[in-house]
Design an enzyme around this catalytic site. Sequence first.
Site, PDB file in Angstrom:
ATOM      1  N   HIS A   1      48.431  40.592  39.408  1.00 37.55           N
ATOM      2  CA  HIS A   1      48.740  39.711  40.549  1.00 37.55           C
ATOM      3  C   HIS A   1      49.973  38.837  40.341  1.00 37.55           C
ATOM      4  CE1 HIS A   1      46.783  36.637  38.039  1.00 37.55           C
ATOM      5  NE2 HIS A   1      47.424  35.752  38.772  1.00 37.55           N
TER       6      HIS A   1
HETATM    7  C1  UD1 Z   1      48.170  31.657  42.433  1.00 40.78           C
HETATM    8  C2  UD1 Z   1      48.871  30.864  41.326  1.00 40.78           C
HETATM    9  C3  UD1 Z   1      48.849  31.652  40.034  1.00 40.78           C
HETATM   10  C4  UD1 Z   1      47.431  32.071  39.667  1.00 40.78           C
HETATM   11  C5  UD1 Z   1      46.783  32.800  40.843  1.00 40.78           C
HETATM   12  C6  UD1 Z   1      45.334  33.054  40.524  1.00 40.78           C
HETATM   13  C7  UD1 Z   1      50.725  29.438  42.128  1.00 40.78           C
HETATM   14  C8  UD1 Z   1      52.192  29.294  42.213  1.00 40.78           C
HETATM   15  N1  UD1 Z   1      50.268  30.630  41.666  1.00 40.78           N
HETATM   16  O1  UD1 Z   1      48.922  32.851  42.627  1.00 40.78           O
HETATM   17  O2  UD1 Z   1      49.349  30.835  38.987  1.00 40.78           O
HETATM   18  O3  UD1 Z   1      47.478  32.916  38.557  1.00 40.78           O
HETATM   19  O4  UD1 Z   1      46.856  31.974  42.010  1.00 40.78           O
HETATM   20  O5  UD1 Z   1      44.802  34.080  41.270  1.00 40.78           O
HETATM   21  O6  UD1 Z   1      50.003  28.531  42.468  1.00 40.78           O
HETATM   22  N2  UD1 Z   1      46.142  35.639  49.515  1.00 40.78           N
HETATM   23  C9  UD1 Z   1      45.171  36.090  50.372  1.00 40.78           C
HETATM   24  N3  UD1 Z   1      43.965  35.475  50.337  1.00 40.78           N
HETATM   25  C10 UD1 Z   1      43.671  34.432  49.522  1.00 40.78           C
HETATM   26  C11 UD1 Z   1      44.675  33.968  48.670  1.00 40.78           C
HETATM   27  C12 UD1 Z   1      45.909  34.579  48.671  1.00 40.78           C
HETATM   28  O7  UD1 Z   1      45.385  37.030  51.135  1.00 40.78           O
HETATM   29  O8  UD1 Z   1      42.530  33.927  49.558  1.00 40.78           O
HETATM   30  C13 UD1 Z   1      47.458  36.324  49.525  1.00 40.78           C
HETATM   31  C14 UD1 Z   1      48.435  35.762  50.543  1.00 40.78           C
HETATM   32  O9  UD1 Z   1      49.188  36.825  51.020  1.00 40.78           O
HETATM   33  C15 UD1 Z   1      49.316  34.864  49.715  1.00 40.78           C
HETATM   34  C16 UD1 Z   1      49.359  35.587  48.382  1.00 40.78           C
HETATM   35  O10 UD1 Z   1      48.071  36.172  48.236  1.00 40.78           O
HETATM   36  O11 UD1 Z   1      50.601  34.686  50.265  1.00 40.78           O
HETATM   37  C17 UD1 Z   1      49.648  34.681  47.209  1.00 40.78           C
HETATM   38  O12 UD1 Z   1      48.743  33.586  47.164  1.00 40.78           O
HETATM   39  P1  UD1 Z   1      49.157  32.228  46.406  1.00 40.78           P
HETATM   40  O13 UD1 Z   1      47.995  31.331  46.338  1.00 40.78           O
HETATM   41  O14 UD1 Z   1      50.404  31.678  46.989  1.00 40.78           O
HETATM   42  O15 UD1 Z   1      49.550  32.720  44.973  1.00 40.78           O
HETATM   43  P2  UD1 Z   1      48.778  33.681  43.957  1.00 40.78           P
HETATM   44  O16 UD1 Z   1      49.606  34.899  43.757  1.00 40.78           O
HETATM   45  O17 UD1 Z   1      47.369  33.845  44.352  1.00 40.78           O
HETATM   46  N1  UDP Z   2      38.291  37.038  38.245  1.00 45.60           N
HETATM   47  C1  UDP Z   2      37.175  37.284  39.039  1.00 45.60           C
HETATM   48  N2  UDP Z   2      37.224  38.360  39.885  1.00 45.60           N
HETATM   49  C2  UDP Z   2      38.284  39.191  39.972  1.00 45.60           C
HETATM   50  C3  UDP Z   2      39.409  38.931  39.136  1.00 45.60           C
HETATM   51  C4  UDP Z   2      39.380  37.841  38.299  1.00 45.60           C
HETATM   52  O1  UDP Z   2      36.185  36.559  38.983  1.00 45.60           O
HETATM   53  O2  UDP Z   2      38.260  40.140  40.766  1.00 45.60           O
HETATM   54  C5  UDP Z   2      38.268  35.883  37.333  1.00 45.60           C
HETATM   55  C6  UDP Z   2      38.530  36.221  35.895  1.00 45.60           C
HETATM   56  O3  UDP Z   2      37.337  36.625  35.259  1.00 45.60           O
HETATM   57  C7  UDP Z   2      39.096  34.923  35.347  1.00 45.60           C
HETATM   58  C8  UDP Z   2      39.857  34.378  36.532  1.00 45.60           C
HETATM   59  O4  UDP Z   2      39.339  35.018  37.691  1.00 45.60           O
HETATM   60  O5  UDP Z   2      38.063  34.027  35.012  1.00 45.60           O
HETATM   61  C9  UDP Z   2      41.315  34.674  36.370  1.00 45.60           C
HETATM   62  O6  UDP Z   2      41.981  34.415  37.533  1.00 45.60           O
HETATM   63  P1  UDP Z   2      43.361  35.092  37.918  1.00 45.60           P
HETATM   64  O7  UDP Z   2      43.562  36.327  37.140  1.00 45.60           O
HETATM   65  O8  UDP Z   2      43.380  35.193  39.403  1.00 45.60           O
HETATM   66  O9  UDP Z   2      44.427  33.962  37.535  1.00 45.60           O
HETATM   67  P2  UDP Z   2      45.109  33.475  36.187  1.00 45.60           P
HETATM   68  O10 UDP Z   2      44.078  33.299  35.155  1.00 45.60           O
HETATM   69  O11 UDP Z   2      46.161  34.488  35.837  1.00 45.60           O
HETATM   70  O12 UDP Z   2      45.772  32.197  36.603  1.00 45.60           O
END
Ligand code: UD1
Ligand code: UDP
Length: 381
Positions: free
Chosen positions: A219
């Site tokens: 992601h």
């Molecule tokens: C965010 C964090 C990242 C973290 C990740 C965990 C920032 C800058 N990044 O990244 O550090 O590792 O969360 O998962 O804060 N979207 C959906 N549904 C949701 C959420 C997101 O469709 O419920 C889609 C949207 O298209 C959105 C994109 O995912 O634009 C990115 O979401 P965003 O929260 O901006 O960043 P993440 O990539 O999730």
């Molecule tokens: N996770 C989850 N379901 C999923 C993918 C990840 O519960 O389908 C959990 C995972 O076990 C970990 C956390 O989400 O505890 C990690 O989040 P993510 O990879 O989104 O973000 P990051 O840790 O890179 O910020």
Amino acid sequence: MKKIITVIGARPQIIKASAISRAIQQNFSTQLEEIIVHTGQHYDHNMSQVFFDELGIPEPNYNLDIKSGSHGEQTAKMIQGLEDIIQKENPIGIILYGDTNSTLAGAIAASKIDVPIIHVEAGLRSFNKRMPEEINRIMCDHVSTLLFSPTKTGYDNLLNEGMKADNKAPFDIDNPKIYHSGDVMYDNSLHFSTLSDEKSSILSEIGVNPNEFILCTIHRNYNTDNKERLTNIFDALDTIANQANIKIILPLHPRTKKLMKTHLKEDVLKRVSTNDKIIIIDPVSFLDMIALEKNSALITTDSGGVQKEAYFFEKPCVIMRSETEWIELVKNGTATIADADKDKIVNDTLQFLQNKAQLSFPPIFGDGKTGSFICQEILNL
Ligand code: UD1
Ligand code: UDP
């Protein structure tokens, strides 16, 4: 009773916060009152509500419902919403987790109105400021009052940035206290592992047997938004599935699910879509994720949290990034940095699959009681 505000927003923060909420419920319920604010950064059911339903976290007292947007737009809206709530609730401190835009917004809102910040997962550095997370974590650390680093490396990073090990109470933004505290995620993996064994049926639902599949998550924005990198990664997965004759389970973040359709080269998209060993599913609950992690043969990921959980559950990990904040995993020889290099992802994975038995995973993330330790230190603030 001392009041604290917890800010959550993204999936991993909801999971991390459950360790502190649990510690408060179990050991500090007469001393600490927790007000939970969800920024709404993540909002799909399987990116947010599923964790409240499953992990025993109290429902948020407030939900700002900010959802997605550009960095500036999203963060600005959060700052405004958080400032109002902090002023209204007047807590003794605000707990911020990790390095997302919700973390940064909380740091700016609280520090400007003189509310002490407690940063859980402080000190981690990738030394790559092109990552939005690196900016968020540096800025948050430097306006925090209590900084809890999960690792010795994180603690040393804070010392290297000028923070002092011997500051004396009372602590404040100019006189912060830094800790090598252990990791709340380790608390969670221990706590929810048995529950996962009892409750999760994900393996039978998707039709895989223990140790006969690779678990993969992707992601990170610099992988999903870059066509070449994303194509290399999926090309590597297709090659591994065929060469090792092994299934690959991908619970895909919504960001990746959307972008793979437009960003993968046509032939790779076609190969991946028709390869019956590559199983793409929606994001799963934490108990299901633990079941997948515990029963996998190997984990390949660009997630921070999943890298560590690979270690907690004693699985080799191929990290699809050019660096990691969790450098201990690589030094221990149980994780490797493969970047988005197709050949390296394939070779490292095949090598780990052959040599798994020789790996060892000494405990380096605390004693599983980090949540309680942090609560005690907050009470002393
Ligand atoms: C965010 C964090 C990242 C973290 C990740 C965990 C920032 C800058 N990044 O990244 O550090 O590792 O969360 O998962 O804060 N979207 C959906 N549904 C949701 C959420 C997101 O469709 O419920 C889609 C949207 O298209 C959105 C994109 O995912 O634009 C990115 O979401 P965003 O929260 O901006 O960043 P993440 O990539 O999730
Ligand atoms: N996770 C989850 N379901 C999923 C993918 C990840 O519960 O389908 C959990 C995972 O076990 C970990 C956390 O989400 O505890 C990690 O989040 P993510 O990879 O989104 O973000 P990051 O840790 O890179 O910020």
